[in-house]
Design a protein around this motif. Structure first.
Motif, short mmCIF file in Angstrom:
data_model
loop_
_atom_site.label_atom_id
_atom_site.label_comp_id
_atom_site.label_asym_id
_atom_site.label_seq_id
_atom_site.Cartn_x
_atom_site.Cartn_y
_atom_site.Cartn_z
N MET A 185 0.85 -1.20 0.00
CA MET A 185 0.00 0.00 0.00
C MET A 185 0.89 1.24 0.00
N PRO A 186 0.72 2.11 -0.99
CA PRO A 186 1.58 3.29 -1.08
C PRO A 186 1.30 4.27 0.06
N SER A 187 2.30 5.03 0.38
CA SER A 187 2.14 6.05 1.40
C SER A 187 3.11 7.20 1.09
N ILE A 188 2.87 8.33 1.71
CA ILE A 188 3.73 9.48 1.49
C ILE A 188 5.02 9.29 2.30
N PRO A 189 6.18 9.37 1.68
CA PRO A 189 7.43 9.22 2.44
C PRO A 189 7.62 10.36 3.42
N ARG A 190 8.53 10.15 4.36
CA ARG A 190 8.74 11.15 5.41
C ARG A 190 9.15 12.49 4.82
N ARG A 191 10.00 12.47 3.82
CA ARG A 191 10.41 13.72 3.19
C ARG A 191 9.21 14.44 2.57
N GLY A 192 8.32 13.66 1.98
CA GLY A 192 7.12 14.25 1.39
C GLY A 192 6.24 14.90 2.44
N LEU A 193 6.11 14.25 3.61
CA LEU A 193 5.30 14.83 4.68
C LEU A 193 5.92 16.12 5.20
N VAL A 194 7.24 16.12 5.33
CA VAL A 194 7.93 17.34 5.79
C VAL A 194 7.71 18.47 4.78
N ALA A 195 7.82 18.13 3.50
CA ALA A 195 7.59 19.15 2.46
C ALA A 195 6.15 19.64 2.50
N ALA A 196 5.20 18.72 2.71
CA ALA A 196 3.79 19.11 2.78
C ALA A 196 3.54 20.02 3.97
N LEU A 197 4.16 19.70 5.10
CA LEU A 197 4.02 20.55 6.28
C LEU A 197 4.56 21.95 6.02
N ALA A 198 5.69 22.02 5.33
CA ALA A 198 6.28 23.32 5.03
C ALA A 198 5.37 24.13 4.10
N VAL A 199 4.80 23.45 3.11
CA VAL A 199 3.91 24.14 2.17
C VAL A 199 2.66 24.62 2.89
N VAL A 200 2.09 23.76 3.74
CA VAL A 200 0.88 24.12 4.47
C VAL A 200 1.14 25.28 5.42
N ALA A 201 2.29 25.26 6.10
CA ALA A 201 2.62 26.36 7.01
C ALA A 201 2.77 27.66 6.24
N MET A 202 3.41 27.60 5.09
CA MET A 202 3.58 28.82 4.29
C MET A 202 2.24 29.31 3.76
N ALA A 203 1.41 28.38 3.27
CA ALA A 203 0.09 28.78 2.75
C ALA A 203 -0.77 29.37 3.86
N SER A 204 -0.72 28.77 5.05
CA SER A 204 -1.50 29.29 6.18
C SER A 204 -1.03 30.69 6.57
N ALA A 205 0.28 30.89 6.54
CA ALA A 205 0.82 32.21 6.86
C ALA A 205 0.39 33.25 5.83
N LEU A 206 0.39 32.88 4.55
CA LEU A 206 -0.02 33.82 3.51
C LEU A 206 -1.51 34.16 3.62
N ILE A 207 -2.32 33.15 3.93
CA ILE A 207 -3.76 33.39 4.10
C ILE A 207 -4.00 34.32 5.28
N ALA A 208 -3.33 34.05 6.40
CA ALA A 208 -3.50 34.90 7.58
C ALA A 208 -2.98 36.31 7.32
N TYR A 209 -1.87 36.40 6.60
CA TYR A 209 -1.29 37.72 6.30
C TYR A 209 -2.20 38.55 5.41
N SER A 210 -3.03 37.89 4.61
CA SER A 210 -3.93 38.62 3.70
C SER A 210 -5.18 39.14 4.41
N ALA A 211 -5.39 38.73 5.65
CA ALA A 211 -6.62 39.08 6.35
C ALA A 211 -6.61 40.52 6.85
#
Length: 421
Positions: free
Chosen positions: A1-27
């Motif tokens: 069963m495929p899964s997201i590798p650890r590096r992929g999860l770290v990258a996803a967390l970084a992207v999500v944190a950046m996107a959340s910051a940009l959304i909050a900054y636009s408010a």
């Protein structure tokens, strides 16, 4: 069963944190954040309590507690403290606190993406569904009105159901308890979360939810019981239905309008405000609860043996009904419904048809209908999409066989057919 590798999860967390910051900054500074006092009632304003907590003044924190629960205040306060120490403005402090709430949606999005990858969903779906959870018109609406806690509560409720389906009773209970201690409407998620859990974990889940909720509520009650009950009354028995009724609900046709000065996102303006009788108004909230209980009870009786994740669709229906039956519904109140529906279709359907319909309707309402400033038109358009969607959801929740038969006739069976876990 495929899964997201650890590096992929770290990258996803970084992207999500950046996107959340940009959304909050636009408010902008939220309309209800640091709003003028509205005695003798308590405004739904988190600003004074968060400012007091960030400044290390617990007495002022309890004395200024708003109707919303303590959890979102505690989550936002450390970020606000950082902003205060850095000499940030009120807007900066608000945005930092909002970031914490938006990030909760981002973490839910990553969880969904991981589950969808394990289930071999199409790559486009694995990317678009998590993005839809985080970036929606209702995310921006909640921030504009000054209620990022609505997003936190939405993420916690959907997350609690997902955790319950996986037999993680303690985690599901903790999330549910924190959701209830974020916004009162989260109590509507109690039964769907319990129904999603295996029988052997329900007691542990319920105890955990009650324990976490009590841990967050009891200090607020003990420290300043007068303020606590005044705050709860302001969104309960003391709710006023004069000049507060919105156009996005079933009760607007019974409302009458009058002009009055009101605080808008653009400042104080003279607008037409709508009211309904106090007698009708005080029936609406109990009615919403009764309908939610009836739907949940019918689901429990009719869908024995259903896949646990079907409770997510029930949760979406309950939250949509809550919006339809609340005469004080604002656009951002639909965030819990939309998050639950998006999560459900991401996990259970090949194509998120209903989510796409909801997004299209909300975007049209936000950018086409609402700017026309015609409350009657807003109400007509809202009812034209929300009521049919609620009916379709009710059929899918309570009578999925009939829903599949209709889908076959419309040649939508592949899109609406449930997917295996």
């Amino acid at each position: 069963m495929p899964s997201i590798p650890r590096r992929g999860l770290v990258a996803a967390l970084a992207v999500v944190a950046m996107a959340s910051a940009l959304i909050a900054y636009s408010a902008p500074l939220g309309t209800d954040y640091l709003a003028p006092p509205c005695h003798p009632y308590v405004c739904d304003d988190a600003g004074p309590a968060i400012a007091a907590l960030a400044a290390g003044k617990p007495h002022d924190f309890f004395a200024n507690q708003p109707p919303m629960g303590a959890f979102s205040l505690l989550v936002r306060a450390p970020f606000a403290a950082v902003g205060k120490l850095a000499g940030g403005t009120d807007l900066t402090i608000y945005r930092l606190g909002a970031f914490a709430c938006v990030l909760a949606l981002g973490l839910l999005a990553i969880s969904l993406m991981s589950a969808m990858v394990r289930r071999r969903r199409a790559l486009a779906a694995c990317l678009l569904v998590p993005v839809a959870v985080l970036v929606s018109p209702l995310t921006y609406s909640a921030l504009q009105y000054g209620h990022p806690e609505e997003l936190l509560g939405a993420a916690l409720c959907a997350g609690a159901v997902i955790a319950a389906t996986r037999g993680r009773g303690l985690l599901a209970g903790a999330m549910l308890g924190c959701a209830i201690a974020t916004k009162q409407w989260a109590a509507l998620a109690i039964l769907p979360v319990l129904l999603a859990a295996p029988r052997g974990t329900r007691l542990r889940l319920g105890v955990a939810a009650g324990g976490f909720a009590a841990l967050l509520f009891v200090p607020m009650i003990v420290a300043d019981p007068g303020r606590f009950w005044l705050a709860q009354k302001s969104v309960g028995i003391a709710t006023t239905f004069q000049h507060t009724v919105t156009a996005s609900n079933l009760w607007f046709p019974f409302a009458h309008g009058s002009t009055a000065p009101t605080l808008t996102p653009h400042g104080v303006d003279v607008t037409t405000m709508y009211s309904i009788s106090s007698g009708l108004g005080h029936v609406t909230h109990p009615l919403a609860i009764l309908v939610a209980l009836a739907l949940t009870g019918a689901y429990a009786l009719r869908r024995r043996g259903a896949a646990p994740e079907e409770a997510l669709q029930l949760l979406a229906l309950v939250f949509l009904v809550r919006c339809l039956l609340d005469p004080l519904t604002y656009s951002y109140h639909h965030a819990p419904f939309l998050v639950a529906l998006t999560a459900y279709e991401g996990l259970r359907r090949r194509v998120p048809v209903l989510t796409g319909f909801a997004f299209a309707a909300i975007l049209t309402m936000t950018h086409v209908i609402a700017p026309l400033n015609d409350a009657v038109l807003v109400n007509v358009f809202y009812l034209c999409w929300a009521v049919p969607l609620a009916v379709v959801l009710a059929v899918c929740v309570l009578a999925p066989g009939r829903a599949e038969a209709v889908a076959r006739r419309l040649r939508l069976e592949r899109a609406l057919a449930p997917q295996a876990a």
